[in-house]
Every structure is written in structure tokens, then in C-alpha cells.
Design an enzyme around this catalytic site. Structure first.
Site, PDB file in Angstrom:
ATOM      1  N   HIS A 118      50.460 -91.708 -12.063  1.00  0.00           N
ATOM      2  CA  HIS A 118      49.757 -92.940 -11.711  1.00  0.00           C
ATOM      3  C   HIS A 118      48.882 -92.661 -10.483  1.00  0.00           C
ATOM      4  O   HIS A 118      48.869 -91.556  -9.964  1.00  0.00           O
ATOM      5  CB  HIS A 118      50.765 -94.038 -11.353  1.00  0.00           C
ATOM      6  CG  HIS A 118      51.531 -94.596 -12.518  1.00  0.00           C
ATOM      7  ND1 HIS A 118      51.330 -95.855 -12.998  1.00  0.00           N
ATOM      8  CD2 HIS A 118      52.500 -94.046 -13.297  1.00  0.00           C
ATOM      9  CE1 HIS A 118      52.140 -96.082 -14.028  1.00  0.00           C
ATOM     10  NE2 HIS A 118      52.867 -94.996 -14.227  1.00  0.00           N
ATOM     11  N   SER A 119      48.181 -93.686 -10.019  1.00  0.00           N
ATOM     12  CA  SER A 119      47.565 -93.610  -8.703  1.00  0.00           C
ATOM     13  C   SER A 119      47.590 -95.021  -8.128  1.00  0.00           C
ATOM     14  O   SER A 119      47.686 -95.983  -8.883  1.00  0.00           O
ATOM     15  CB  SER A 119      46.124 -93.088  -8.784  1.00  0.00           C
ATOM     16  OG  SER A 119      45.227 -94.062  -9.291  1.00  0.00           O
ATOM     17  N   TYR A 120      47.535 -95.206  -6.781  1.00  0.00           N
ATOM     18  CA  TYR A 120      47.344 -94.143  -5.831  1.00  0.00           C
ATOM     19  C   TYR A 120      48.407 -94.250  -4.744  1.00  0.00           C
ATOM     20  O   TYR A 120      49.254 -95.138  -4.811  1.00  0.00           O
ATOM     21  CB  TYR A 120      45.919 -94.243  -5.219  1.00  0.00           C
ATOM     22  CG  TYR A 120      45.641 -95.555  -4.500  1.00  0.00           C
ATOM     23  CD1 TYR A 120      45.811 -95.662  -3.113  1.00  0.00           C
ATOM     24  CD2 TYR A 120      45.229 -96.703  -5.188  1.00  0.00           C
ATOM     25  CE1 TYR A 120      45.561 -96.850  -2.454  1.00  0.00           C
ATOM     26  CE2 TYR A 120      44.997 -97.897  -4.526  1.00  0.00           C
ATOM     27  CZ  TYR A 120      45.159 -97.953  -3.165  1.00  0.00           C
ATOM     28  OH  TYR A 120      44.938 -99.148  -2.515  1.00  0.00           O
ATOM     29  N   HIS A 122      48.438 -97.282 -16.602  1.00  0.00           N
ATOM     30  CA  HIS A 122      47.579 -98.299 -15.987  1.00  0.00           C
ATOM     31  C   HIS A 122      46.125 -97.886 -16.145  1.00  0.00           C
ATOM     32  O   HIS A 122      45.724 -96.792 -15.732  1.00  0.00           O
ATOM     33  CB  HIS A 122      47.945 -98.489 -14.510  1.00  0.00           C
ATOM     34  CG  HIS A 122      49.270 -99.166 -14.344  1.00  0.00           C
ATOM     35  ND1 HIS A 122      50.192 -98.797 -13.400  1.00  0.00           N
ATOM     36  CD2 HIS A 122      49.820-100.196 -15.046  1.00  0.00           C
ATOM     37  CE1 HIS A 122      51.268 -99.583 -13.517  1.00  0.00           C
ATOM     38  NE2 HIS A 122      51.059-100.428 -14.503  1.00  0.00           N
ATOM     39  N   ALA A 123      45.359 -98.784 -16.742  1.00  0.00           N
ATOM     40  CA  ALA A 123      44.013 -98.444 -17.210  1.00  0.00           C
ATOM     41  C   ALA A 123      43.096 -97.906 -16.105  1.00  0.00           C
ATOM     42  O   ALA A 123      42.367 -96.942 -16.305  1.00  0.00           O
ATOM     43  CB  ALA A 123      43.388 -99.681 -17.854  1.00  0.00           C
ATOM     44  N   ARG A 124      43.141 -98.521 -14.941  1.00  0.00           N
ATOM     45  CA  ARG A 124      42.145 -98.205 -13.906  1.00  0.00           C
ATOM     46  C   ARG A 124      42.447 -96.928 -13.140  1.00  0.00           C
ATOM     47  O   ARG A 124      41.630 -96.492 -12.325  1.00  0.00           O
ATOM     48  CB  ARG A 124      42.054 -99.368 -12.929  1.00  0.00           C
ATOM     49  CG  ARG A 124      43.341 -99.619 -12.144  1.00  0.00           C
ATOM     50  CD  ARG A 124      43.247-100.936 -11.416  1.00  0.00           C
ATOM     51  NE  ARG A 124      44.506-101.307 -10.773  1.00  0.00           N
ATOM     52  CZ  ARG A 124      44.717-102.500 -10.215  1.00  0.00           C
ATOM     53  NH1 ARG A 124      43.759-103.404 -10.230  1.00  0.00           N
ATOM     54  NH2 ARG A 124      45.874-102.772  -9.654  1.00  0.00           N
ATOM     55  N   GLU A 125      43.595 -96.311 -13.364  1.00  0.00           N
ATOM     56  CA  GLU A 125      43.998 -95.149 -12.573  1.00  0.00           C
ATOM     57  C   GLU A 125      43.447 -93.879 -13.214  1.00  0.00           C
ATOM     58  O   GLU A 125      44.171 -93.043 -13.749  1.00  0.00           O
ATOM     59  CB  GLU A 125      45.533 -95.149 -12.443  1.00  0.00           C
ATOM     60  CG  GLU A 125      46.017 -96.411 -11.714  1.00  0.00           C
ATOM     61  CD  GLU A 125      47.512 -96.690 -11.835  1.00  0.00           C
ATOM     62  OE1 GLU A 125      48.248 -95.842 -12.362  1.00  0.00           O
ATOM     63  OE2 GLU A 125      47.944 -97.774 -11.382  1.00  0.00           O
ATOM     64  N   ASN A 182      53.955-100.852 -17.728  1.00  0.00           N
ATOM     65  CA  ASN A 182      54.989-100.285 -16.856  1.00  0.00           C
ATOM     66  C   ASN A 182      55.965-101.332 -16.308  1.00  0.00           C
ATOM     67  O   ASN A 182      56.683-101.066 -15.350  1.00  0.00           O
ATOM     68  CB  ASN A 182      54.341 -99.518 -15.695  1.00  0.00           C
ATOM     69  CG  ASN A 182      55.230 -98.396 -15.192  1.00  0.00           C
ATOM     70  OD1 ASN A 182      55.966 -97.783 -15.965  1.00  0.00           O
ATOM     71  ND2 ASN A 182      55.181 -98.128 -13.886  1.00  0.00           N
ATOM     72  N   ARG A 183      55.976-102.510 -16.893  1.00  0.00           N
ATOM     73  CA  ARG A 183      57.029-103.499 -16.645  1.00  0.00           C
ATOM     74  C   ARG A 183      57.698-103.898 -17.963  1.00  0.00           C
ATOM     75  O   ARG A 183      58.515-104.788 -18.001  1.00  0.00           O
ATOM     76  CB  ARG A 183      56.451-104.766 -15.991  1.00  0.00           C
ATOM     77  CG  ARG A 183      55.781-104.546 -14.633  1.00  0.00           C
ATOM     78  CD  ARG A 183      56.777-104.137 -13.553  1.00  0.00           C
ATOM     79  NE  ARG A 183      56.134-104.038 -12.247  1.00  0.00           N
ATOM     80  CZ  ARG A 183      55.443-102.979 -11.837  1.00  0.00           C
ATOM     81  NH1 ARG A 183      55.318-101.919 -12.621  1.00  0.00           N
ATOM     82  NH2 ARG A 183      54.884-102.962 -10.638  1.00  0.00           N
ATOM     83  N   TYR A 221      58.665-100.913  -3.305  1.00  0.00           N
ATOM     84  CA  TYR A 221      59.353-102.180  -3.549  1.00  0.00           C
ATOM     85  C   TYR A 221      59.937-102.179  -4.944  1.00  0.00           C
ATOM     86  O   TYR A 221      59.504-101.405  -5.786  1.00  0.00           O
ATOM     87  CB  TYR A 221      58.355-103.338  -3.395  1.00  0.00           C
ATOM     88  CG  TYR A 221      57.900-103.469  -1.980  1.00  0.00           C
ATOM     89  CD1 TYR A 221      58.680-104.155  -1.064  1.00  0.00           C
ATOM     90  CD2 TYR A 221      56.738-102.857  -1.554  1.00  0.00           C
ATOM     91  CE1 TYR A 221      58.296-104.251   0.253  1.00  0.00           C
ATOM     92  CE2 TYR A 221      56.338-102.938  -0.233  1.00  0.00           C
ATOM     93  CZ  TYR A 221      57.125-103.634   0.670  1.00  0.00           C
ATOM     94  OH  TYR A 221      56.757-103.716   1.974  1.00  0.00           O
ATOM     95  N   GLU A 273      52.532 -90.864  -7.876  1.00  0.00           N
ATOM     96  CA  GLU A 273      51.327 -91.591  -7.486  1.00  0.00           C
ATOM     97  C   GLU A 273      50.370 -90.581  -6.872  1.00  0.00           C
ATOM     98  O   GLU A 273      50.604 -90.070  -5.776  1.00  0.00           O
ATOM     99  CB  GLU A 273      51.657 -92.695  -6.460  1.00  0.00           C
ATOM    100  CG  GLU A 273      52.595 -93.780  -6.970  1.00  0.00           C
ATOM    101  CD  GLU A 273      51.902 -94.815  -7.860  1.00  0.00           C
ATOM    102  OE1 GLU A 273      50.660 -94.759  -8.018  1.00  0.00           O
ATOM    103  OE2 GLU A 273      52.622 -95.674  -8.402  1.00  0.00           O
ATOM    104  N   ARG A 318      44.012-103.321 -15.320  1.00  0.00           N
ATOM    105  CA  ARG A 318      45.261-102.575 -15.149  1.00  0.00           C
ATOM    106  C   ARG A 318      46.129-102.579 -16.409  1.00  0.00           C
ATOM    107  O   ARG A 318      46.745-101.588 -16.772  1.00  0.00           O
ATOM    108  CB  ARG A 318      46.037-103.231 -13.996  1.00  0.00           C
ATOM    109  CG  ARG A 318      47.501-102.826 -13.867  1.00  0.00           C
ATOM    110  CD  ARG A 318      48.107-103.603 -12.690  1.00  0.00           C
ATOM    111  NE  ARG A 318      49.551-103.524 -12.634  1.00  0.00           N
ATOM    112  CZ  ARG A 318      50.223-102.611 -11.922  1.00  0.00           C
ATOM    113  NH1 ARG A 318      49.577-101.687 -11.248  1.00  0.00           N
ATOM    114  NH2 ARG A 318      51.537-102.625 -11.906  1.00  0.00           N
TER     115      ARG A 318
HETATM  116 ZN   LIG Z   1      50.043 -97.242 -12.047  1.00  0.00          ZN
END
Ligand SMILES: [Zn+2]
Ligand SMILES: *[C@@H]1O[C@H](CO)[C@@H](O)[C@H](O)[C@H]1NC(C)=O
Ligand SMILES: *[C@@H]1O[C@H](CO)[C@@H](O)[C@H](O)[C@H]1NC(C)=O
Ligand SMILES: *[C@@H]1O[C@H](CO)[C@@H](O)[C@H](O)[C@H]1NC(C)=O
Length: 487
Positions: free
Chosen positions: A376-378, A250-253, A323-324, A428, A450, A305
Site C-alpha cells: 500500500h502507500s503511504y 486501494h485504487a489511488r496508491e 481492505n475492510r 490505529y 506502506e 480509494r
Molecule cells: Zn492502502
């Protein structure tokens, strides 16, 4: 409650391949996949299905729902225009946007959040069963405040000007640091979040400097043609186990690639004095799975993301949630068929060059991976499969025990608490994740980690956190290494 059965798709938590020649002396083909064993994107890019851009109907009972509407980004015309790959794009401005932590103990809160999302006044960041972080758009603050007051829902303003946080997050290095960079032979530090060029330069530097133990190979290319560079650290013992670690799906992490490169630096620079556990493992690191998205977060939209591959969206929505997009139980709960969604799963399993290259590499590698860890985060969670459904694999006790021991080692470093559990159970359902796929391939220890924090800064974690977060994470990884080495 009727609403739950109608709408749906939850998003709560953030929640080419041409192989370049090896640049050192390690035997090609032994642990790296044979050259050209990875298909070109054109071979699999046969998207024949059409999709409807509409809400999906999933089973009832999802506590938080994402209404699949495109995010309106806040654009301030006064902002400078930045050069982007092949187009001029304005930098997205988050001035005045806020992040609130909202308790979700009362079920009615979720309905309120759903309605606000639908009206495009908020978007969701991270959260768990008891609270959720929401981004409130600047022009909506008054109205959203009024709604929460009316419903008597307590809120906690965690970030009161998001753009200010973004501006302060990643300051330039001082002159001393820059001089050090020049003398070191690479530009990487753990005092700043670096661009992909610095990360790749650092990896190549290590391969050149330590050719007996470090090698770098591109396992494919991103949609925009950036290398997916994997660095291997190994002393070549035939009895070694193998571990695969990635970051930056995920780009923003941003803390994720920073942490993974910290591991690389520690092991490569100190290999001789490392523990036997570390030396008895062949380490494979892919620090940035999503380089196009990562660069885009530096240049244009800090909160991007997904990847950057265009979709067939009539509305022009771009990007798939890598990631999906993995091919185990693809298409199930916690993913979306709508290309405008932040959790868009792509048109088919492995429709994206990044997930395709990563999975082909793991499948075709001569290495027999015992562990797969994706950072990943967060939220501070150590998550194990399954993500697609609230179920656990047969050996879940082993995964839980090792997770607990890793969490303990992290805690002993400087007190950070990580929760351990299955991703669907603790958070979830989210199908199409890389950890589920890795587990389905027989990789025993498959975790999504995370990283920090728990929401005070969220994705916009200041650079002063890089070293402490990476250091405690390394202590967690050492526990995993000792388990793997003796397994
Ligand atoms: Zn992520
Ligand atoms: C949910 O997240 C908050 C922090 O944002 C944390 O304090 C709380 O313990 C978490 N609860 C659960 C059940 O994970
Ligand atoms: C806020 O509420 C007012 C009055 O109900 C409405 O006119 C306005 O459009 C709302 N603003 C937003 C951003 O939805
Ligand atoms: C891979 O490792 C597992 C467990 O360590 C072992 O059972 C399996 O036979 C190995 N497979 C290969 C192809 O070496």
C-alpha cells in the site's frame, strides 16, 4: 472529550469468477486452485441486510474520528469530459486544493479536525500518532486557516496546488521510450504509471516468453468484469515454499502496482541468475487487486480509494473499501457501515468480488503459503497483525524481528526509514484487512507494507520515485525470502 464517545468511526490512515486456462505447461491444479473451484459472484451476492446510513457508535478513545459524510468532490465544469466505462463522467479537478501536515501532539487538534471534516471542508489522507495530513478544499482554505490560527495550531502546507501535482505526476513517455516499448514485446516500464492493459499485457508477455517458469491465471473478475490476474513464478520443485504478494487494493496508491510489477520483472527476467532463496519459493503476484478503482483513478478521479461496485446507499454512494471487507473480525473498529465512507466495509464479509476471489484463491490453492505481503502507500511502515484490535499474535516477536531486518535492508539501499510494528499499535485499529485474514489462515509472515513517501507527495508520488522505491523494496523482500526459504 464527550465528543469522542458520541461520534465515531476513525479513518486516519489511509490509509466471476471464471478461471481462464493456463497458458503454459505447468500442471494445472498442482499449485493453482482447481478450475471452477471459485464461486460465481451471484452465489454469494445475497445481500439481505439493510443498513442505516448514520453514524456508528464505537468504543471511546479513538483519537481521530471520521464523520461519515459523503465527500464533496470539486468539479470544474470547464474540464474536458472523459469517456468512462459506460457513462460520460467529468474528470474531478483538484485545482486549488491543498495538503497540510498538522501536528496532533495536542489533543484539541483532533477535535478541530473532526469539526472541519464534519463541515466537509477537509478530508484526511495519512497520518500517525503525532501528525496527520489533511486535504483542504479550495473554497475552504481561508476559513480553515482562520480556525487553525485561532486555535494556535501550527500547520505546514505540503502541497499548495494539488491539481498541479496531479498534472505533473505521470508525464507521457518520450519518443525513445515508446520505441523501446514497441521492440520489447510489452509496454510496461518503471518510468511511468501504467494502465491495467499494459500491466496485464506485460504479465501475459512473461508467461509466453518464459513458459517453463512463469504462468498467468485469472482468479476471478472485478465487479466491472476486469480479470484479476495472478502471475506465478516457479521452477516447480516440490520442496519450494510459497509466497503471495498483492498490490493495488486501494485504487489511488499507484506506487504499489508499480512496485509489485518491478518484482515480477526482476524475478522473471533474471531467474537463472537469481539467488537460491528466490528460486526455492513459488511466487504468486496479484499486482492490481482493484482494477476497476485503478482505472477510475486514471480516467476520472485520481484520489479514488475503494472499488466501484454500487452500494445500497440512498445517496448513491459507490464503492467498498476492499481492505475492510475481509472476513476475519469483520465489522469491528476502524471500519464503517456507511456506504458513503471511505472505509465502508461492505454489506457482509467478502461481499466484494475482489476480496472474495483473492481469499478463495488462497484458501483453495494447493500451495502452502508461508508469507502474504500486501503493498500500500503511504507512510513507510512495515505492519504486521493485528489490525482489528490493539493486540498481537503469539508469534509477534518473529514478525517484529523479520520486519526489523527488512527495514534495515531497505535503509541500506538509499537511506529510507521504515517503522516496524503492529498496524493497530503503530497506527490505529482497522478491521477487515487482508493481512489479518491471511494471518488467521495460518500464514505466518503476514505484512502490510506502506510504501513511500512520508507525506511530501503522499499518494501523488512522481514517476521518478518508482525505480528507487521499488529497488529498496526488493531488498526488503529478499530478506523475507531468505527467512521463508529456510523456515
Ligand atoms: Zn492502502
Ligand atoms: C509520523 O509521521 C511523520 C511524517 O509525516 C514522521 O516524521 C514521524 O516520525 C511519525 N511519527 C510516528 C510516531 O510515527
Ligand atoms: C467561511 O466563513 C464565512 C463566514 O463565517 C461563511 O459565510 C462561509 O460560508 C464559509 N465558507 C465555507 C466554504 O464554509
Ligand atoms: C504448511 O506449512 C506449515 C509450515 O511450513 C506446516 O506446518 C504444515 O503442515 C503445512 N501444511 C500442508 C498442508 O502442507
Amino acid at each position: 472529550m464527550e465528543m469522542w464517545s458520541r461520534t465515531v468511526v476513525l479513518l486516519l490512515v489511509t490509509t466471476t469468477v471464471t478461471c481462464t486456462p493456463l497458458i503454459n505447461e505447468l500442471e494445472p491444479g498442482k499449485d493453482w486452485p482447481p478450475r471452477n473451484s471459485v464461486k460465481q459472484p451471484s452465489d454469494y451476492e445475497k445481500e439481505t441486510s439493510t443498513f442505516a446510513e448514520k453514524e456508528e457508535v464505537l468504543p471511546t478513545g479513538n483519537p481521530i474520528e471520521e464523520i461519515d459524510e459523503p465527500e464533496e468532490v470539486v468539479i470544474d465544469a470547464s474540464q474536458p469530459i472523459l469517456r468512462n466505462a459506460d457513462s460520460w463522467e467529468r474528470k474531478v479537478d483538484y485545482s486549488g486544493a491543498q495538503v497540510w501536515k498538522v501536528s496532533t501532539e495536542r489533543v484539541s487538534v483532533l477535535g478541530v479536525i473532526t469539526r472541519l471534516r464534519r463541515r466537509n471542508l477537509i478530508s484526511t489522507w495519512g497520518g500517525n500518532h503525532s501528525s496527520i495530513d489533511i486535504l483542504v478544499k479550495p473554497n475552504a482554505i481561508a476559513n480553515v486557516t482562520r480556525v487553525f490560527q485561532r486555535e494556535r495550531i501550527p500547520i505546514d502546507v505540503v502541497i499548495d496546488d494539488l491539481q498541479q501535482r496531479i498534472n505533473d505526476e505521470n508525464p507521457p513517455l518520450d519518443a525513445n521510450e515508446i520505441e523501446l516499448q514497441d521492440r520489447r514485446g510489452h509496454r510496461m516500464t518503471w518510468k511511468q504509471y501504467h494502465r491495467i492493459e499494459d500491466i496485464h499485457g506485460f504479465m501475459d508477455y512473461l508467461a509466453k516468453t518464459y513458459p517453463k517458469i512463469v504462468s498467468v491465471n485469472s482468479i476471478g473478475k472485478s465487479h466491472e468484469g476486469r480479470d484479476l490476474k495472478v502471475l506465478r513464478i516457479s521452477d516447480g520443485k516440490p520442496t519450494n515454499k510459497a509466497v503471495f504478494i498483492d498490490g493495488g487494493i486501494h485504487a489511488r496508491e499507484w506506487i504499489s502496482p508499480a512496485t509489485v510489477t518491478y518484482f515480477i520483472n526482476q524475478f522473471a527476467e533474471n531467474f537463472d541468475v537469481e539467488t537460491d532463496d528466490i528460486k526455492n519459493i513459488d511466487w504468486y503476484f496479484l499486482p492490481v487487486v482493484n482494477p476497476d478503482g485503478y482505472e477510475y483513478t486514471h480516467q476520472t478521479d485520481r484520489l479514488w480509494r475503494k472499488n466501484k461496485k454500487p452500494t445500497r446507499s440512498a445517496r448513491g454512494c459507490v464503492g467498498t473499501d476492499i481492505n475492510r471487507n475481509f472476513g476475519y473480525r469483520w465489522g469491528g473498529r476502524g471500519s464503517s457501515a456507511n456506504p458513503c465512507s471511505e472505509i465502508y466495509r461492505g454489506s457482509t464479509p467478502f461481499s466484494e468480488p475482489e476480496s472474495k476471489a483473492l481469499s478463495d484463491f488462497i484458501k483453495n490453492s494447493a500451495a502452502n503459503f508461508t508469507a502474504y505481503i500486501t503493498y500500500h502507500s503511504y507512510g513507510q511502515y512495515l505492519l504486521y497483525p493485528w489490525g482489528y484490535e490493539n493486540a498481537v499474535p503469539a508469534d509477534h516477536k518473529d514478525l517484529h524481528d523479520l520486519g526489523n531486518r527488512m527495514a534495515e535492508a531497505i535503509k541500506q539501499t538509499r537511506g529510507s526509514s521504515y517503522q516496524v510494528g503492529s498496524s493497530s499499535g503503530l497506527l490505529y485499529p482497522a478491521s477487515g484487512g487482508s493481512d489479518d485474514w491471511a494471518k488467521s489462515q495460518g500464514i505466518k509472515y503476514s505484512y502490510t507494507i506502506e510504501l513511500s513517501d512520508t507525506g511530501r507527495y503522499g499518494f501523488i508520488l512522481p514517476t521518478s520515485f518508482i525505480e528507487p522505491v521499488a529497488r529498496e523494496s526488493l531488498n526488503g523482500l529478499r530478506v523475507l525470502a531468505s527467512q521463508v526459504a529456510k523456515a
